[in-house]
Design a protein around this motif. Structure first.
Motif, PDB file in Angstrom:
ATOM      1  N   ILE A 240       0.849  -1.188   0.000  1.00  0.00           N
ATOM      2  CA  ILE A 240       0.000   0.000   0.000  1.00  0.00           C
ATOM      3  C   ILE A 240       0.890   1.245   0.000  1.00  0.00           C
ATOM      4  CG2 ILE A 240      -1.963  -1.107   1.126  1.00  0.00           C
ATOM      5  CD1 ILE A 240       0.135   1.284   3.133  1.00  0.00           C
TER       6      ILE A 240
ATOM      7  N   VAL B 134      -1.630   5.583  -5.334  1.00  0.00           N
ATOM      8  CA  VAL B 134      -2.129   4.443  -4.577  1.00  0.00           C
ATOM      9  C   VAL B 134      -1.855   3.176  -5.385  1.00  0.00           C
ATOM     10  CG1 VAL B 134      -3.929   5.697  -3.308  1.00  0.00           C
ATOM     11  CG2 VAL B 134      -4.486   4.653  -5.524  1.00  0.00           C
TER      12      VAL B 134
ATOM     13  N   TRP C 133      -5.059   2.746   5.364  1.00  0.00           N
ATOM     14  CA  TRP C 133      -4.376   2.968   4.089  1.00  0.00           C
ATOM     15  C   TRP C 133      -4.716   1.894   3.068  1.00  0.00           C
ATOM     16  CZ3 TRP C 133      -3.033   7.564   3.045  1.00  0.00           C
ATOM     17  CH2 TRP C 133      -2.790   8.446   4.112  1.00  0.00           C
TER      18      TRP C 133
ATOM     19  N   ASN D 147      -6.273   2.964  -0.437  1.00  0.00           N
ATOM     20  CA  ASN D 147      -5.671   2.497  -1.685  1.00  0.00           C
ATOM     21  C   ASN D 147      -6.718   1.770  -2.533  1.00  0.00           C
ATOM     22  OD1 ASN D 147      -2.264   2.258  -1.920  1.00  0.00           O
ATOM     23  ND2 ASN D 147      -3.129   3.041  -0.025  1.00  0.00           N
TER      24      ASN D 147
ATOM     25  N   SER E 185      -7.951   3.509  -6.062  1.00  0.00           N
ATOM     26  CA  SER E 185      -7.445   2.796  -7.252  1.00  0.00           C
ATOM     27  C   SER E 185      -8.597   2.418  -8.185  1.00  0.00           C
ATOM     28  CB  SER E 185      -6.653   1.553  -6.850  1.00  0.00           C
ATOM     29  OG  SER E 185      -7.470   0.596  -6.202  1.00  0.00           O
TER      30      SER E 185
END
Length: 112
Positions: free
Chosen positions: A4, A34, A66, A70, A74
């Motif tokens: 990550i 990310v 996180w 991410n 994404s």
């Protein structure tokens, strides 16, 4: 396991990592990158490329926030597969903490 990107990337956005990724799983936001956790193959080649140590394995404690960030971004930010110039003031923010609360922008970057 997956890798990550954490808040160390915010306002630095060095892209050395995207150039070495064999599966192109990096996505670009306005001021950070990310990793798509379902696309990452856990090879780890990106981790040592990050000059601000913003890439970590999701197995490290305290990274749940996180991992979700991410995953979320994404899905909407554009894919980035080649290195770009870092922001001119990136070194100014290199060692700063608390960057998420101060600077995070959920807008997409430009991608490739």
């Amino acid at each position: 396991m997956t890798y990550i990107v954490n808040e160390s990337c915010i306002k630095c956005k060095f892209t050395d990592c995207v150039e070495v990724c064999p599966v192109d799983c990096f996505y670009e936001g306005a001021n950070m990158l990310v990793i798509h956790p379902d696309e990452c193959i856990d090879c780890g080649v990106c981790e040592p490329e990050c000059p601000v140590e913003a890439i970590k394995p999701d197995t490290e404690p305290g990274l749940e926030k996180w991992l979700e960030l991410n995953r979320k971004y994404s899905e909407t930010w554009p894919n980035i597969t080649s290195k770009k110039e870092a922001p001119e003031d990136a070194d100014k923010f290199r060692d700063e903490t608390g960057k998420f609360e101060k600077y995070f922008i959920d807008e997409p970057g430009t991608g490739d």
